[in-house]
Scaffold this motif. Structure first.
Motif, mmCIF file in Angstrom:
data_model
loop_
_atom_site.group_PDB
_atom_site.id
_atom_site.type_symbol
_atom_site.label_atom_id
_atom_site.label_comp_id
_atom_site.label_asym_id
_atom_site.label_seq_id
_atom_site.Cartn_x
_atom_site.Cartn_y
_atom_site.Cartn_z
ATOM 1 N N GLU A 127 0.826 -1.209 0.000
ATOM 2 C CA GLU A 127 0.000 0.000 0.000
ATOM 3 C C GLU A 127 0.860 1.258 0.000
ATOM 4 O OE1 GLU A 127 -2.895 -0.347 3.155
ATOM 5 O OE2 GLU A 127 -3.537 -2.302 2.401
ATOM 6 N N ILE A 128 1.951 1.233 0.733
ATOM 7 C CA ILE A 128 2.867 2.375 0.738
ATOM 8 C C ILE A 128 3.503 2.546 -0.630
ATOM 9 C CG2 ILE A 128 5.101 3.185 1.624
ATOM 10 C CD1 ILE A 128 4.190 2.134 4.382
ATOM 11 N N TYR A 129 3.956 1.464 -1.234
ATOM 12 C CA TYR A 129 4.560 1.558 -2.572
ATOM 13 C C TYR A 129 3.568 2.119 -3.580
ATOM 14 C CZ TYR A 129 9.153 -0.621 -1.912
ATOM 15 O OH TYR A 129 10.445 -0.885 -1.571
ATOM 16 N N SER A 130 2.320 1.684 -3.495
ATOM 17 C CA SER A 130 1.287 2.187 -4.399
ATOM 18 C C SER A 130 1.069 3.684 -4.176
ATOM 19 C CB SER A 130 -0.015 1.422 -4.179
ATOM 20 O OG SER A 130 -1.034 1.944 -4.979
ATOM 21 N N PHE A 131 0.975 4.088 -2.926
ATOM 22 C CA PHE A 131 0.822 5.503 -2.605
ATOM 23 C C PHE A 131 1.996 6.313 -3.153
ATOM 24 C CE2 PHE A 131 2.009 8.943 0.330
ATOM 25 C CZ PHE A 131 0.940 9.787 0.119
ATOM 26 N N LEU A 132 3.202 5.822 -2.942
ATOM 27 C CA LEU A 132 4.392 6.548 -3.394
ATOM 28 C C LEU A 132 4.468 6.640 -4.913
ATOM 29 C CD1 LEU A 132 7.051 5.191 -0.875
ATOM 30 C CD2 LEU A 132 5.920 7.436 -0.859
ATOM 31 N N ARG A 133 4.070 5.581 -5.596
ATOM 32 C CA ARG A 133 4.064 5.589 -7.062
ATOM 33 C C ARG A 133 3.106 6.642 -7.612
ATOM 34 N NH1 ARG A 133 4.574 0.189 -6.917
ATOM 35 N NH2 ARG A 133 2.346 -0.168 -6.805
ATOM 36 N N ASN A 134 1.993 6.830 -6.908
ATOM 37 C CA ASN A 134 0.949 7.730 -7.398
ATOM 38 C C ASN A 134 1.074 9.156 -6.874
ATOM 39 O OD1 ASN A 134 -0.305 5.687 -8.899
ATOM 40 N ND2 ASN A 134 -1.295 4.921 -7.059
ATOM 41 N N SER A 135 1.998 9.386 -5.953
ATOM 42 C CA SER A 135 2.139 10.716 -5.379
ATOM 43 C C SER A 135 3.194 11.510 -6.137
ATOM 44 C CB SER A 135 2.535 10.625 -3.911
ATOM 45 O OG SER A 135 2.702 11.915 -3.395
ATOM 46 N N LYS A 136 2.820 12.697 -6.538
ATOM 47 C CA LYS A 136 3.743 13.576 -7.271
ATOM 48 C C LYS A 136 4.361 14.636 -6.370
ATOM 49 C CE LYS A 136 2.488 11.665 -11.158
ATOM 50 N NZ LYS A 136 2.894 10.295 -11.216
ATOM 51 N N THR A 137 3.842 14.751 -5.120
ATOM 52 C CA THR A 137 4.261 15.861 -4.272
ATOM 53 C C THR A 137 5.255 15.490 -3.173
ATOM 54 O OG1 THR A 137 2.312 15.534 -2.885
ATOM 55 C CG2 THR A 137 2.130 17.157 -4.672
ATOM 56 N N ILE A 138 5.535 14.211 -3.000
ATOM 57 C CA ILE A 138 6.467 13.808 -1.943
ATOM 58 C C ILE A 138 7.903 13.999 -2.430
ATOM 59 C CG2 ILE A 138 7.276 11.913 -0.490
ATOM 60 C CD1 ILE A 138 4.538 10.716 -0.635
ATOM 61 N N ASP A 139 8.706 14.633 -1.585
ATOM 62 C CA ASP A 139 10.108 14.841 -1.941
ATOM 63 C C ASP A 139 10.836 13.502 -1.951
ATOM 64 O OD1 ASP A 139 11.906 14.761 0.844
ATOM 65 O OD2 ASP A 139 9.789 15.243 1.126
ATOM 66 N N SER A 140 11.938 13.450 -2.665
ATOM 67 C CA SER A 140 12.661 12.187 -2.864
ATOM 68 C C SER A 140 13.221 11.616 -1.562
ATOM 69 C CB SER A 140 13.769 12.353 -3.895
ATOM 70 O OG SER A 140 14.728 13.286 -3.448
ATOM 71 N N VAL A 141 13.622 12.473 -0.625
ATOM 72 C CA VAL A 141 14.176 11.985 0.643
ATOM 73 C C VAL A 141 13.088 11.279 1.460
ATOM 74 C CG1 VAL A 141 15.229 12.680 2.832
ATOM 75 C CG2 VAL A 141 16.005 13.715 0.703
ATOM 76 N N SER A 142 11.934 11.910 1.606
ATOM 77 C CA SER A 142 10.828 11.298 2.359
ATOM 78 C C SER A 142 10.351 10.023 1.675
ATOM 79 C CB SER A 142 9.658 12.275 2.493
ATOM 80 O OG SER A 142 10.041 13.410 3.227
ATOM 81 N N LYS A 143 10.264 10.075 0.363
ATOM 82 C CA LYS A 143 9.831 8.904 -0.399
ATOM 83 C C LYS A 143 10.785 7.733 -0.183
ATOM 84 C CE LYS A 143 7.821 9.365 -4.507
ATOM 85 N NZ LYS A 143 7.577 9.574 -5.947
ATOM 86 N N ASN A 144 12.077 7.996 -0.291
ATOM 87 C CA ASN A 144 13.078 6.954 -0.112
ATOM 88 C C ASN A 144 13.054 6.407 1.320
ATOM 89 O OD1 ASN A 144 15.353 5.313 -0.842
ATOM 90 N ND2 ASN A 144 16.657 6.799 0.194
ATOM 91 N N GLN A 145 12.947 7.297 2.295
ATOM 92 C CA GLN A 145 12.953 6.872 3.701
ATOM 93 C C GLN A 145 11.741 6.015 4.023
ATOM 94 O OE1 GLN A 145 15.715 7.570 5.359
ATOM 95 N NE2 GLN A 145 15.027 6.266 7.016
#
Length: 117
Positions: free
Chosen positions: A19-37
């Motif tokens: 579910e987190i991976y799906s959210f991250l794939r579809n989110s355009k506004t999360i910065d790369s550091v937060s996304k990676n963490q």
């Protein structure tokens, strides 16, 4: 089938990670550091459950579950930050937070059981 795949906590951690991976794939506004963490922390929950279940020594197995629980806390902190930054809606936050809370409660019980032996 590996033993860890039979654990409810592992299956819930895997679903949480998906579910987190799906959210991250579809989110355009999360910065790369937060996304990676967030990606790394959610995967760490699963991986430490899997690795810990293969360990014979109870203190060592407990340590992997403690690390896994810490990763669930880490996910909760990232969700809190993303909510404050209005990247996560209140509803999304509550859904992710509730799942993280369920995981760290389950892991706490596993840790307690290993500590009492």
């Amino acid at each position: 089938m590996f033993d860890f795949e039979k654990l409810d906590v592992y299956q819930k951690a895997k679903q949480f990670n998906k579910e987190i991976y799906s959210f991250l794939r579809n989110s355009k506004t999360i910065d790369s550091v937060s996304k990676n963490q967030l990606r790394r922390a959610s995967l760490s929950i699963m991986l430490n459950i899997a690795e810990g279940s293969s360990i014979f020594s109870e203190p060592d197995r407990r340590n992997f579950f403690v690390i896994s629980r810490g990763s669930a806390f880490e996910c909760a902190a990232v969700f809190d930050f993303l909510k404050e930054e209005t990247i996560l809606t209140e509803e999304e936050f509550q859904q992710f937070y509730a799942k993280a809370e369920e995981l760290f409660r389950m892991l706490f019980k596993m840790i307690q059981n290993l500590s009492n032996n």
